[in-house]
Design a protein around this motif. Structure first.
Motif, PDB file in Angstrom:
ATOM      1  N   PRO A   1       0.960  -1.471  -0.053  1.00 14.04           N
ATOM      2  CA  PRO A   1      -0.236  -0.248   0.038  1.00 14.04           C
ATOM      3  C   PRO A   1       1.284   1.394   0.316  1.00 14.04           C
ATOM      4  N   ALA A   2       1.856   1.463   0.876  1.00 15.49           N
ATOM      5  CA  ALA A   2       2.853   1.960   0.730  1.00 15.49           C
ATOM      6  C   ALA A   2       3.032   3.058  -0.523  1.00 15.49           C
ATOM      7  N   ALA A   3       3.869   1.525  -1.044  1.00 14.31           N
ATOM      8  CA  ALA A   3       4.487   2.410  -2.017  1.00 14.31           C
ATOM      9  C   ALA A   3       3.773   2.344  -3.725  1.00 14.31           C
ATOM     10  N   GLU A   4       2.071   1.540  -3.428  1.00 16.62           N
ATOM     11  CA  GLU A   4       1.529   2.016  -4.716  1.00 16.62           C
ATOM     12  C   GLU A   4       0.974   3.708  -4.344  1.00 16.62           C
ATOM     13  N   LYS A   5       1.157   3.935  -3.064  1.00 17.29           N
ATOM     14  CA  LYS A   5       0.838   5.304  -2.957  1.00 17.29           C
ATOM     15  C   LYS A   5       1.868   6.072  -3.297  1.00 17.29           C
ATOM     16  N   THR A   6       2.854   5.713  -3.449  1.00 15.42           N
ATOM     17  CA  THR A   6       3.902   6.523  -3.923  1.00 15.42           C
ATOM     18  C   THR A   6       3.989   6.327  -5.199  1.00 15.42           C
ATOM     19  N   ILE A   7       4.364   5.706  -5.780  1.00 15.83           N
ATOM     20  CA  ILE A   7       3.438   5.443  -7.519  1.00 15.83           C
ATOM     21  C   ILE A   7       2.460   6.454  -7.528  1.00 15.83           C
ATOM     22  N   ASN A   8       1.416   6.282  -7.451  1.00 16.45           N
ATOM     23  CA  ASN A   8       0.431   7.353  -7.713  1.00 16.45           C
ATOM     24  C   ASN A   8       0.335   8.590  -7.425  1.00 16.45           C
ATOM     25  N   SER A   9       1.445   8.795  -5.975  1.00 14.79           N
ATOM     26  CA  SER A   9       1.364  10.129  -6.219  1.00 14.79           C
ATOM     27  C   SER A   9       2.723  10.859  -7.004  1.00 14.79           C
ATOM     28  N   VAL A  10       3.773  10.414  -7.427  1.00 14.13           N
ATOM     29  CA  VAL A  10       4.656  10.753  -8.459  1.00 14.13           C
ATOM     30  C   VAL A  10       3.524  10.804  -9.745  1.00 14.13           C
ATOM     31  N   HIS A  11       2.911   9.458  -9.905  1.00 10.50           N
ATOM     32  CA  HIS A  11       1.621   9.861 -11.490  1.00 10.50           C
ATOM     33  C   HIS A  11       1.448  11.425 -11.479  1.00 10.50           C
ATOM     34  N   SER A  12       0.834  11.620  -9.938  1.00  9.66           N
ATOM     35  CA  SER A  12      -0.478  12.535 -10.191  1.00  9.66           C
ATOM     36  C   SER A  12       0.682  13.963 -10.684  1.00  9.66           C
ATOM     37  N   GLU A  13       1.769  13.987  -9.666  1.00 12.92           N
ATOM     38  CA  GLU A  13       2.470  15.182 -10.010  1.00 12.92           C
ATOM     39  C   GLU A  13       3.438  15.744 -11.256  1.00 12.92           C
ATOM     40  N   TYR A  14       3.892  14.009 -12.038  1.00 15.09           N
ATOM     41  CA  TYR A  14       5.171  14.235 -12.745  1.00 15.09           C
ATOM     42  C   TYR A  14       5.008  13.288 -14.038  1.00 15.09           C
ATOM     43  N   GLY A  15       3.448  12.970 -14.394  1.00 14.39           N
ATOM     44  CA  GLY A  15       3.018  11.690 -14.822  1.00 14.39           C
ATOM     45  C   GLY A  15       2.804  10.180 -14.992  1.00 14.39           C
ATOM     46  N   SER A  16       3.097   9.600 -16.747  1.00 20.50           N
ATOM     47  CA  SER A  16       2.769   8.780 -16.149  1.00 20.50           C
ATOM     48  C   SER A  16       4.626   7.909 -16.366  1.00 20.50           C
ATOM     49  N   ASP A  17       5.294   8.739 -17.224  1.00 16.54           N
ATOM     50  CA  ASP A  17       6.905   8.265 -17.420  1.00 16.54           C
ATOM     51  C   ASP A  17       7.567   8.441 -16.013  1.00 16.54           C
ATOM     52  N   ALA A  18       7.202   9.178 -15.075  1.00 22.04           N
ATOM     53  CA  ALA A  18       7.813   8.929 -13.963  1.00 22.04           C
ATOM     54  C   ALA A  18       7.342   8.038 -12.878  1.00 22.04           C
ATOM     55  N   ALA A  19       6.007   8.241 -13.061  1.00 22.36           N
ATOM     56  CA  ALA A  19       5.075   6.490 -12.783  1.00 22.36           C
ATOM     57  C   ALA A  19       6.012   5.388 -12.545  1.00 22.36           C
ATOM     58  N   ARG A  20       6.155   5.144 -14.271  1.00 21.15           N
ATOM     59  CA  ARG A  20       6.594   4.051 -15.089  1.00 21.15           C
ATOM     60  C   ARG A  20       8.331   3.276 -13.688  1.00 21.15           C
ATOM     61  N   ALA A  21       8.831   5.001 -13.633  1.00 26.71           N
ATOM     62  CA  ALA A  21      10.612   4.989 -13.245  1.00 26.71           C
ATOM     63  C   ALA A  21      10.376   4.744 -11.440  1.00 26.71           C
ATOM     64  N   GLU A  22       9.091   5.039 -11.055  1.00 26.71           N
ATOM     65  CA  GLU A  22       9.092   4.104  -9.289  1.00 26.71           C
ATOM     66  C   GLU A  22       8.331   3.084  -9.534  1.00 26.71           C
ATOM     67  N   MET A  23       7.408   2.382 -10.437  1.00 29.05           N
ATOM     68  CA  MET A  23       7.699   1.101 -11.065  1.00 29.05           C
ATOM     69  C   MET A  23       8.856   0.465 -10.672  1.00 29.05           C
ATOM     70  N   VAL A  24       9.551   0.983 -11.531  1.00 27.05           N
ATOM     71  CA  VAL A  24      11.345  -0.159 -11.819  1.00 27.05           C
ATOM     72  C   VAL A  24      11.904   0.198 -10.397  1.00 27.05           C
ATOM     73  N   LEU A  25      11.538   1.376  -9.503  1.00 29.87           N
ATOM     74  CA  LEU A  25      12.749   1.737  -8.190  1.00 29.87           C
ATOM     75  C   LEU A  25      11.840   0.286  -7.177  1.00 29.87           C
ATOM     76  N   THR A  26      10.320   0.463  -7.188  1.00 28.62           N
ATOM     77  CA  THR A  26       9.292  -0.624  -6.421  1.00 28.62           C
ATOM     78  C   THR A  26      10.229  -1.667  -6.183  1.00 28.62           C
ATOM     79  N   VAL A  27      10.433  -2.294  -8.314  1.00 33.67           N
ATOM     80  CA  VAL A  27      11.261  -3.820  -7.682  1.00 33.67           C
ATOM     81  C   VAL A  27      12.225  -3.694  -7.576  1.00 33.67           C
ATOM     82  N   LEU A  28      12.747  -3.113  -7.984  1.00 34.42           N
ATOM     83  CA  LEU A  28      14.719  -3.046  -7.455  1.00 34.42           C
ATOM     84  C   LEU A  28      14.437  -3.370  -6.293  1.00 34.42           C
ATOM     85  N   ALA A  29      13.903  -2.211  -4.921  1.00 32.28           N
ATOM     86  CA  ALA A  29      13.997  -2.573  -3.945  1.00 32.28           C
ATOM     87  C   ALA A  29      13.262  -3.896  -3.454  1.00 32.28           C
TER      88      ALA A  29
END
Length: 212
Positions: free
Chosen positions: A150-178
């Motif tokens: 839930p915390a990672a999903e919240k971060t991804i959605n926040s990044v998506h709202s503020e910076y767009g889908s490309d940034a959200a996609r990058a955050e998803m990659v970081l989630t997998v790496l973590a």
């Protein structure tokens, strides 16, 4: 020339040879590492290219094609985890995996960015049908890496709202790496490591009792 001078000269020569040997060993190691990286990248890329025709053009997908792709992804995650590949390659390949494998919540539902809406008729997780997601359970490393808290999903959605889908996609990659970094800390693997350490210690103790 005195004996002292000869010994000093030999000492300098030995030092130079030692440094040269270390440099040669370092260069050889780097060359071997780069060669291994190249071999891994070439092998994985070649195997994906062979699968890509099935994954991108042959719909509906066959179970065999999906399993082959998941096996390849699981192997690639091992290379990532073991730091066998440069980080830019890891980032690029993970981004590609996210085109096929969705992040999954703890309740088993699939996470998607708000602008992505699956077709209700086909229920696809592009391009994988939802029922194929169960195959991930056969690959613990892969299954663990592509989960979202839930915390990672919240971060991804926040990044998506503020910076767009490309940034959200990058955050998803970081989630997998973590997730991948924490995979080694899973109880089963930690217990396995302890068991191996204990077994190795017992073998050493046994050898000490029988060897003079």
């Amino acid at each position: 020339m005195t004996l002292l001078c000869i010994l000093e000269a030999l000492d300098h020569i030995a030092t130079i040879l030692g440094v040269a040997g270390i440099l040669f060993a370092l260069l050889s190691w780097r060359s071997s590492r780069n060669s291994f990286h190249h071999t891994v990248i070439t092998s994985c890329t070649s195997r994906f290219q062979e699968l890509s025709l099935k994954l991108l053009t042959q719909l509906p997908l066959s179970k065999e094609a999906v399993q082959q792709y998941l096996e390849l992804c699981n192997e690639e995650l091992f290379y990532f985890e073991s730091k066998f590949l440069p980080q830019p390659i890891i980032d690029e390949w993970l981004d590609g995996m996210l085109s096929f494998i969705h992040l999954r919540r703890e309740d088993g539902s699939l996470f998607q960015l708000a602008e992505v809406t699956p077709s209700p008729e086909t229920d696809l997780s592009p391009p994988f049908p939802a029922e194929y997601q169960q195959f991930l359970q056969n690959y613990p490393r892969l299954n663990y890496a592509f989960r979202v808290t839930p915390a990672a999903e919240k971060t991804i959605n926040s990044v998506h709202s503020e910076y767009g889908s490309d940034a959200a996609r990058a955050e998803m990659v970081l989630t997998v790496l973590a997730n991948l970094r924490s995979y080694k800390e899973q109880p089963f693997l930690k217990h396995l490591h302890r068991a191996r350490t204990t077994m190795g210690s017992n073998v050493r103790n046994w050898l000490n009792t029988i060897l003079p």
